[in-house]
Design a protein around this motif. Structure first.
Motif, PDB file in Angstrom:
ATOM      1  N   VAL A   1      -8.548  -5.100  -0.506  1.00 57.32           N
ATOM      2  CA  VAL A   1      -7.264  -5.224  -1.172  1.00 57.32           C
ATOM      3  C   VAL A   1      -6.746  -3.823  -1.481  1.00 57.32           C
ATOM      4  N   SER A   2      -5.504  -3.543  -1.112  1.00 56.04           N
ATOM      5  CA  SER A   2      -4.879  -2.247  -1.377  1.00 56.04           C
ATOM      6  C   SER A   2      -3.933  -2.372  -2.563  1.00 56.04           C
ATOM      7  N   TRP A   3      -4.195  -1.561  -3.586  1.00 53.13           N
ATOM      8  CA  TRP A   3      -3.372  -1.541  -4.795  1.00 53.13           C
ATOM      9  C   TRP A   3      -2.536  -0.274  -4.790  1.00 53.13           C
ATOM     10  N   VAL A   4      -1.279  -0.373  -5.197  1.00 51.81           N
ATOM     11  CA  VAL A   4      -0.393   0.793  -5.213  1.00 51.81           C
ATOM     12  C   VAL A   4       0.002   1.136  -6.645  1.00 51.81           C
ATOM     13  N   PHE A   5       0.039   2.436  -6.928  1.00 50.50           N
ATOM     14  CA  PHE A   5       0.420   2.932  -8.242  1.00 50.50           C
ATOM     15  C   PHE A   5       1.274   4.181  -8.070  1.00 50.50           C
ATOM     16  N   GLY A   6       2.297   4.322  -8.885  1.00 44.88           N
ATOM     17  CA  GLY A   6       3.101   5.533  -8.860  1.00 44.88           C
ATOM     18  C   GLY A   6       4.420   5.344  -9.576  1.00 44.88           C
ATOM     19  N   ASP A   7       4.916   6.413 -10.173  1.00 40.64           N
ATOM     20  CA  ASP A   7       6.186   6.364 -10.894  1.00 40.64           C
ATOM     21  C   ASP A   7       7.344   6.000  -9.980  1.00 40.64           C
ATOM     22  N   ALA A   8       7.309   6.458  -8.747  1.00 38.70           N
ATOM     23  CA  ALA A   8       8.404   6.204  -7.811  1.00 38.70           C
ATOM     24  C   ALA A   8       8.520   4.717  -7.477  1.00 38.70           C
ATOM     25  N   LEU A   9       7.447   3.961  -7.638  1.00 38.52           N
ATOM     26  CA  LEU A   9       7.451   2.537  -7.284  1.00 38.52           C
ATOM     27  C   LEU A   9       8.103   1.657  -8.338  1.00 38.52           C
ATOM     28  N   LYS A  10       8.252   2.176  -9.542  1.00 40.87           N
ATOM     29  CA  LYS A  10       8.815   1.448 -10.678  1.00 40.87           C
ATOM     30  C   LYS A  10       8.085   0.123 -10.907  1.00 40.87           C
ATOM     31  N   HIS A  11       8.773  -1.026 -10.776  1.00 44.49           N
ATOM     32  CA  HIS A  11       8.155  -2.318 -11.084  1.00 44.49           C
ATOM     33  C   HIS A  11       7.078  -2.731 -10.082  1.00 44.49           C
ATOM     34  N   ALA A  12       7.044  -2.143  -8.903  1.00 38.37           N
ATOM     35  CA  ALA A  12       6.035  -2.491  -7.898  1.00 38.37           C
ATOM     36  C   ALA A  12       4.693  -1.798  -8.156  1.00 38.37           C
ATOM     37  N   SER A  13       4.677  -0.830  -9.050  1.00 38.74           N
ATOM     38  CA  SER A  13       3.439  -0.125  -9.368  1.00 38.74           C
ATOM     39  C   SER A  13       2.438  -1.100  -9.974  1.00 38.74           C
TER      40      SER A  13
ATOM     41  N   VAL B   1      -2.725   4.898  -3.408  1.00 31.66           N
ATOM     42  CA  VAL B   1      -3.255   3.631  -2.902  1.00 31.66           C
ATOM     43  C   VAL B   1      -4.751   3.603  -3.187  1.00 31.66           C
ATOM     44  N   TYR B   2      -5.216   2.508  -3.765  1.00 33.86           N
ATOM     45  CA  TYR B   2      -6.634   2.308  -4.045  1.00 33.86           C
ATOM     46  C   TYR B   2      -7.082   1.063  -3.296  1.00 33.86           C
ATOM     47  N   VAL B   3      -8.077   1.206  -2.446  1.00 34.13           N
ATOM     48  CA  VAL B   3      -8.587   0.092  -1.649  1.00 34.13           C
ATOM     49  C   VAL B   3      -9.883  -0.396  -2.287  1.00 34.13           C
TER      50      VAL B   3
ATOM     51  N   ASN C   1     -17.242  -6.457  -6.266  1.00 31.98           N
ATOM     52  CA  ASN C   1     -16.055  -5.644  -5.992  1.00 31.98           C
ATOM     53  C   ASN C   1     -16.401  -4.196  -6.235  1.00 31.98           C
ATOM     54  N   HIS C   2     -15.799  -3.346  -5.401  1.00 33.46           N
ATOM     55  CA  HIS C   2     -16.049  -1.917  -5.534  1.00 33.46           C
ATOM     56  C   HIS C   2     -14.900  -1.145  -4.923  1.00 33.46           C
ATOM     57  N   LEU C   3     -14.539  -0.042  -5.567  1.00 30.27           N
ATOM     58  CA  LEU C   3     -13.523   0.852  -5.023  1.00 30.27           C
ATOM     59  C   LEU C   3     -14.094   1.527  -3.784  1.00 30.27           C
ATOM     60  N   VAL C   4     -13.382   1.421  -2.664  1.00 31.02           N
ATOM     61  CA  VAL C   4     -13.865   1.945  -1.391  1.00 31.02           C
ATOM     62  C   VAL C   4     -13.204   3.268  -1.037  1.00 31.02           C
ATOM     63  N   LEU C   5     -11.894   3.356  -1.288  1.00 30.09           N
ATOM     64  CA  LEU C   5     -11.109   4.476  -0.789  1.00 30.09           C
ATOM     65  C   LEU C   5      -9.872   4.648  -1.648  1.00 30.09           C
ATOM     66  N   SER C   6      -9.438   5.884  -1.817  1.00 29.33           N
ATOM     67  CA  SER C   6      -8.141   6.136  -2.444  1.00 29.33           C
ATOM     68  C   SER C   6      -7.445   7.230  -1.660  1.00 29.33           C
ATOM     69  N   TYR C   7      -6.129   7.165  -1.634  1.00 28.11           N
ATOM     70  CA  TYR C   7      -5.346   8.172  -0.930  1.00 28.11           C
ATOM     71  C   TYR C   7      -3.911   8.147  -1.430  1.00 28.11           C
ATOM     72  N   VAL C   8      -3.154   9.152  -1.020  1.00 28.79           N
ATOM     73  CA  VAL C   8      -1.757   9.291  -1.404  1.00 28.79           C
ATOM     74  C   VAL C   8      -0.888   9.039  -0.181  1.00 28.79           C
ATOM     75  N   LEU C   9       0.192   8.311  -0.376  1.00 28.90           N
ATOM     76  CA  LEU C   9       1.181   8.063   0.668  1.00 28.90           C
ATOM     77  C   LEU C   9       2.558   8.455   0.167  1.00 28.90           C
ATOM     78  N   GLY C  10       3.499   8.567   1.064  1.00 29.86           N
ATOM     79  CA  GLY C  10       4.880   8.823   0.713  1.00 29.86           C
ATOM     80  C   GLY C  10       5.479   9.947   1.522  1.00 29.86           C
ATOM     81  N   THR C  11       6.774  10.131   1.335  1.00 24.69           N
ATOM     82  CA  THR C  11       7.502  11.131   2.108  1.00 24.69           C
ATOM     83  C   THR C  11       7.336  12.536   1.549  1.00 24.69           C
ATOM     84  N   ASP C  12       6.915  12.678   0.301  1.00 22.82           N
ATOM     85  CA  ASP C  12       6.698  13.995  -0.288  1.00 22.82           C
ATOM     86  C   ASP C  12       5.555  14.684   0.453  1.00 22.82           C
ATOM     87  N   GLY C  13       5.745  15.928   0.797  1.00 22.18           N
ATOM     88  CA  GLY C  13       4.713  16.655   1.501  1.00 22.18           C
ATOM     89  C   GLY C  13       4.895  16.636   3.003  1.00 22.18           C
TER      90      GLY C  13
END
Length: 134
Positions: free
Chosen positions: A64-76, A97-99, A109-121
């Motif tokens: 399961v991929s969970w998304v978090f971030g200020d830019a996402l607003k209500h979808a965070s 993104v946290y998988v 359950n266990h955290l497998v992977l985390s990474y950053v996505l988006g157009t910044d960078g």
């Protein structure tokens, strides 16, 4: 995903936890404690994996991929499918993104992977250099 960066793999932490479990230093109830919300997200937003559950060995794990971030607003704080992540990566500046792997049988359950996505960078026609102010 072309904008994936700052990847952290939690395989060593997972291996250490499973070693403690098999040695009897950690109980099954301590590691098989998936939240009902996580189990629901696994059912509706999860992607099946080829990895069998390391605890019950009864079924393949779901990621399961969970998304978090200020830019996402209500979808965070929501679970997303991989195709949604691709679309979001082109729409939002930056988000995390946290998988999490989940066994829907024993609740491992266990955290497998985390990474950053988006157009910044992304290199949008600018040089890769940054100024001191950046």
């Amino acid at each position: 995903m072309r904008t994936q960066r700052q990847v952290v793999d939690y395989a060593l932490q997972r291996r250490a936890l499973l070693a403690q479990l098999h040695a009897g230093r950690v109980g099954v109830m301590e590691v098989c404690d998936a939240d009902p919300y996580l189990l629901q997200a696994a059912k509706f937003h999860g992607e099946p994996s080829d990895t069998t559950c390391p605890v019950c060995r009864k079924e393949e794990l779901t990621q399961v991929s969970w998304v978090f971030g200020d830019a996402l607003k209500h979808a965070s704080g929501s679970a997303r499918k991989p195709e949604e992540l691709d679309r979001m990566a082109n729409l939002f500046e930056e988000f995390n993104v946290y998988v999490v792997e989940v066994c829907r049988t024993c609740n491992w359950n266990h955290l497998v992977l985390s990474y950053v996505l988006g157009t910044d960078g992304l290199n949008n026609g600018r040089s890769g250099r940054k100024t001191a102010a950046e």
